[in-house]
Design a protein around this motif. Structure first.
Motif, short mmCIF file in Angstrom:
data_model
loop_
_atom_site.label_atom_id
_atom_site.label_comp_id
_atom_site.label_asym_id
_atom_site.label_seq_id
_atom_site.Cartn_x
_atom_site.Cartn_y
_atom_site.Cartn_z
N ALA A 218 -8.68 -1.90 10.39
CA ALA A 218 -7.92 -2.41 9.25
C ALA A 218 -6.54 -1.80 9.11
O ALA A 218 -5.87 -2.00 8.10
N LYS A 219 -6.08 -1.06 10.12
CA LYS A 219 -4.72 -0.51 10.04
C LYS A 219 -3.69 -1.63 9.97
O LYS A 219 -2.67 -1.50 9.30
N ILE B 194 -4.03 -4.58 8.64
CA ILE B 194 -4.02 -5.20 7.31
C ILE B 194 -3.26 -4.31 6.33
O ILE B 194 -2.47 -4.78 5.53
N GLU B 195 -3.52 -2.99 6.44
CA GLU B 195 -2.86 -2.07 5.51
C GLU B 195 -1.35 -2.05 5.71
O GLU B 195 -0.60 -1.90 4.75
N ASP C 216 1.29 -9.06 4.00
CA ASP C 216 -0.09 -9.08 3.49
C ASP C 216 -0.96 -10.09 4.21
O ASP C 216 -1.76 -10.80 3.59
N MET D 156 -12.94 -4.68 5.46
CA MET D 156 -11.66 -4.14 5.90
C MET D 156 -10.71 -3.80 4.77
O MET D 156 -9.85 -2.95 4.93
N THR D 157 -10.81 -4.47 3.65
CA THR D 157 -9.88 -4.17 2.56
C THR D 157 -10.51 -3.18 1.58
O THR D 157 -11.73 -3.04 1.52
N LYS E 196 -14.39 -2.81 0.45
CA LYS E 196 -15.12 -1.56 0.63
C LYS E 196 -15.79 -1.13 -0.67
O LYS E 196 -16.91 -0.59 -0.67
N PRO F 157 -6.64 -10.29 1.70
CA PRO F 157 -5.48 -10.07 0.84
C PRO F 157 -4.70 -11.37 0.64
O PRO F 157 -4.64 -12.21 1.54
N GLN F 158 -4.13 -11.50 -0.55
CA GLN F 158 -3.30 -12.67 -0.80
C GLN F 158 -1.96 -12.45 -0.13
O GLN F 158 -1.37 -11.38 -0.26
N LYS F 159 -1.51 -13.44 0.61
CA LYS F 159 -0.30 -13.22 1.40
C LYS F 159 0.93 -13.07 0.51
O LYS F 159 0.93 -13.55 -0.64
N PHE F 160 1.94 -12.44 1.05
CA PHE F 160 3.22 -12.21 0.38
C PHE F 160 3.82 -13.56 -0.03
O PHE F 160 3.84 -14.50 0.76
N LYS G 179 2.02 -14.64 -5.00
CA LYS G 179 1.53 -13.95 -6.20
C LYS G 179 2.31 -14.39 -7.43
O LYS G 179 3.46 -14.74 -7.35
#
Lengths: 449, 304
Positions: free
Chosen positions: A371-372, A374-375, A380, B249-250, B254, B298-301, B304
């Protein structure tokens, strides 16, 4: 003042001290230049000259009628040797005008200083910026006149001058900030006046403290201009990430900064705009950083567009060590060259020569879902999926997972412990998706007929 | 012509590789291994070595048979073997642990395509198979130092056995009966701190897992600290559930995994047939990981 930033990103080693403390040197005009007719994002120019023609420095030699394009100009005086396909730094070959110097380096007659440039009307300014071939000098080389023409329904309220220079190794914008700050501010003022905007921001990463200090002192007299300090982080200089850091708003996906009332221009572009208006000077030269452990004398040089890499390398003392890669641009987004027989173009911010010790080639392994990516993804996104679907050549799924929003900044592949070439998959799938779309349209047209 | 390397950007990459990630995990387990040897003697070391050797051999042989690239050098098989040893009783017959490690690798990982493709934590698959196959060997516990057969603290509490419960201090340092590597919270937390420092794991999953166990047990009127220290929770939360391949993964995902796993652990401990539930909770949430990932993307850039 606290340094601003966006979420995500990585911190590669800067390697800027190789060049950041030396003054920019001017490289004498070369004996021969190769000027590609396509140097920008948009339509290619058509040659205005033929083999045997005499040209002068600054004379227009390529033009196009398309909406998104920029003309190209002769960068030395002399004779046109040939107009033919030549190695292009963006890959493959492209049509280029090859000029041999007559040794006089003579300006074209119409290139004279105009001290009354501030009387120009907005449309005259745009026309001049276009006519002088000014494009974004940050790397993508988007025609500046288009950027200075926001849609009528969008009100622009902020101009950002991008002096982040987040790519490691590169220091040409840093030197520009120190040595040409007057022109940068004048360029910014021209854009602000043109678009009737009351707020200008010059954004600088906090690894360039001397530039921040200098610019902050200089703009004390300018009530509408501020210097913003942003964190040293890659990709801080990416347009959308910079806007987010400075203004806190996100440019909607798939849209341009116009949408949030912002125009972003690189520091070099601001200087080019100013010089185009005051001096009537076309974009025929630029500052590039020639650096890396494979270059004997790393430095920033002012060089004519169309100068071959090989001439520049000789001017910088030649190569040294076990050369692995020659890159046009920075190490994160630059384009690897297979030869030095290739010219620099308007969007070339540097030549980076890496030796075998700098590069790190291990075969790609399986994704361990760490997940690096994604971070660190500044958009995003979920880059690991591009590796997963890319290996299966499932471009449709990649499209579904927003590969179109990927800015190809490279932070995912930079930090991947499995060394999966995620950016390569993303670029590849974008190409395949575009091609599939084209085919679909063609088929539709055929069916209609 | 000069042969320069041509490849897509980025031209810089971090030096860390998969084996470096695995090496960090192995380093992080050293304190717990030392504690196991200290409390359960040289026997513990034998169990660990046999398990690791069997896992590595199984990986090598199965990759040869399946004509895959041999990847034992990446260290993941060694970790699986070590982790399996840590969740088995110290007195387990050596031939059983050898089978367990082979099963972990072959059925837990290689049949799915090798590293990165396994849906379940391979070591826990091995443990589940051993539990079903040799339940007596897998539930015969011994006391530290003198190796007298006894019950685990969780079993004492669950079945109201006529034995004294160990003190919190003994639970914390590991002076109690239990699986080989789960007893010493102190040693495990040392290793976990290393993994957190090296950014190989994030706080989200272990903290939410442990918090959920503590909260739920106090809600149902049980001792939260006892529930956190007594079983395999610390080992499971920091070293098993955080397995990158089989967990979300997020950060959000988790936390969902951790909370769910914690709730399930307490449910099994107090409503199920077994005194301990960490292993099965993690396996069940491994199964839900793709689903969690799907809904926590994750919601993409720019939207939002």
């Amino acid at each position: 003042m606290k340094a601003l930033t966006f979420s995500g990103g990585v911190h590669p080693s800067g390697e800027k001290e190789l060049t950041c403390n030396q003054d920019v040197k001017v490289m004498p005009p070369p004996k021969m230049v190769v000027i590609p007719l396509l140097q920008h994002t948009g339509a290619s120019c058509e040659s205005l000259v033929q083999k045997g023609d005499k040209v002068k420095k600054g004379q227009k030699i390529g033009e196009s009628r398309a909406l998104i394009t920029a003309p190209v100009h002769a960068t030395i005086s002399g004779g046109v040797k040939e107009v033919r396909l030549y190695n292009h730094p963006l890959g493959n070959k492209g049509l280029a005008v090859i000029i041999e110097s007559d040794g006089f380096d003579q300006w074209a007659d119409d290139i004279k200083r105009d001290d009354n440039f501030f009387r120009l009307l907005p449309q005259e300014i745009r026309d001049k910026v276009r006519d002088k071939g000014v494009v974004g000098l940050g790397g993508a080389a988007f025609p500046t006149s288009v950027k200075l023409t926001p849609p009528a329904d969008k009100e622009i309220n902020t101009i950002i001058i991008n002096g982040c220079e987040c790519e490691p190794y590169l220091t040409c914008d840093h030197r520009l900030l120190l040595e040409n700050y007057r022109e940068i501010i004048e360029g910014l003022k021209i854009i602000m006046r043109l678009l009737d905007v009351g707020k200008g921001i010059i954004a600088i990463e906090d690894n360039k403290l001397d530039a921040i200090k200098l610019l902050s002192a200089v703009i004390k007299m300018e009530p509408n201009i501020e210097v913003a300090i942003v964190k040293t982080k890659y990709p801080q200089g990416a347009e959308k990430q910079l806007i987010k850091a400075l203004l806190g708003c996100e440019v909607p996906a798939g849209k341009l900064p116009f949408e949030v009332g912002v125009v972003v221009d690189n520091v070099g572009t601001a200087v080019a705009i100013y010089e185009a208006l005051r001096d009537n000077k076309p974009l025929i030269e630029r500052i590039i950083t020639v650096t890396g452990s494979g270059i004997k004398e790393p430095q920033n040089i002012k060089v004519r567009i169309g100068t071959l890499f090989s001439d520049i390398v000789v001017f910088c003392g030649g190569l040294q060590g076990d050369i692995a890669k020659v890159i046009m641009g920075g190490p994160m987004m630059g384009i690897a060259q297979y030869t030095l027989d290739v010219p620099i173009i308007k969007g070339t911010s540097g030549i980076l020569v890496l030796t075998a010790q700098d590069t790190f080639a291990v075969p790609a392994g399986p994704c361990i879902r760490c997940a690096k990516c994604i971070e660190s993804c500044p958009m995003d996104l979920t880059p690991y999926l591009y590796g997963l679907y890319g290996r299966m050549q499932d471009y449709e799924s990649m499209g579904k997972y927003d590969v179109a929003d990927c800015i190809e900044c490279g932070v995912c592949a930079y930090g991947c412990p499995a060394k999966i070439p995620l950016v390569q998959y993303a670029k590849w799938s974008k190409m395949e998706i575009a091609q599939a779309k084209k085919k679909k349209i063609e088929k539709k047209d055929k069916d209609i007929k | 012509m000069v042969p320069y390397i041509v490849s897509t950007s980025p031209h810089l990459k971090i030096r860390e590789t998969i084996s470096a990630v695995m090496r960090d995990v192995l380093i992080a387990l050293i304190p717990a291994v030392a504690a196991a040897v200290y409390f359960f003697g040289r026997r513990a070391l034998w169990v660990i070595l046999i398990s690791m050797a069997s896992a590595i051999a199984a990986e090598f042989i199965s990759e040869k048979i399946m004509k895959r690239e041999v990847t034992v050098s990446d260290g993941s098989a060694a970790i699986t073997g070590l982790l399996l040893a840590m969740v088995c009783p110290p007195g387990i017959p050596l031939w059983i642990i050898a089978i367990g490690a082979a099963v972990s690798i072959v059925l837990g990982k290689q049949v799915f395509g090798g590293l990165g493709y396994n849906p379940f934590n391979p070591a826990l698959i091995g443990r589940a198979v051993l539990m079903a196959s040799w339940p007596v060997a897998m539930t015969t516990w011994v006391t530290p130092f003198d190796a007298i057969t006894t019950a685990t603290p969780l079993a004492i509490a669950k079945f109201n056995l006529a034995q004294p419960l160990p003190s919190y201090w003994n639970l914390f340092i590991g002076n109690r009966a239990g699986s080989l590597g789960e007893t010493s919270a102190l040693a495990l937390l040392l290793g976990a701190a290393y993994l957190l420092y090296k950014k190989q794991i994030s706080w989200h999953l272990p903290v939410s897992f442990i918090a959920a166990v503590g909260l739920l047990s106090s809600i149902i009127g049980k001792d939260p600290l006892f529930n956190i220290l007594a079983g395999g929770l610390i080992l499971g939360a920091f070293f098993m559930a955080t397995d990158m391949v089989t967990s979300p993964m997020t950060g959000q995902g988790k936390i969902i995994f951790g909370c769910g796993g914690g709730i399930l652990t307490i449910l099994i401990r107090y409503k199920g047939g077994f005194p301990e539930g960490v292993c099965y909770s993690i396996l069940i949430f491994n199964m839900l990981t793709p689903l969690i990932d799907k809904y926590t993307r994750p919601q993409k850039f720019g939207v939002k």
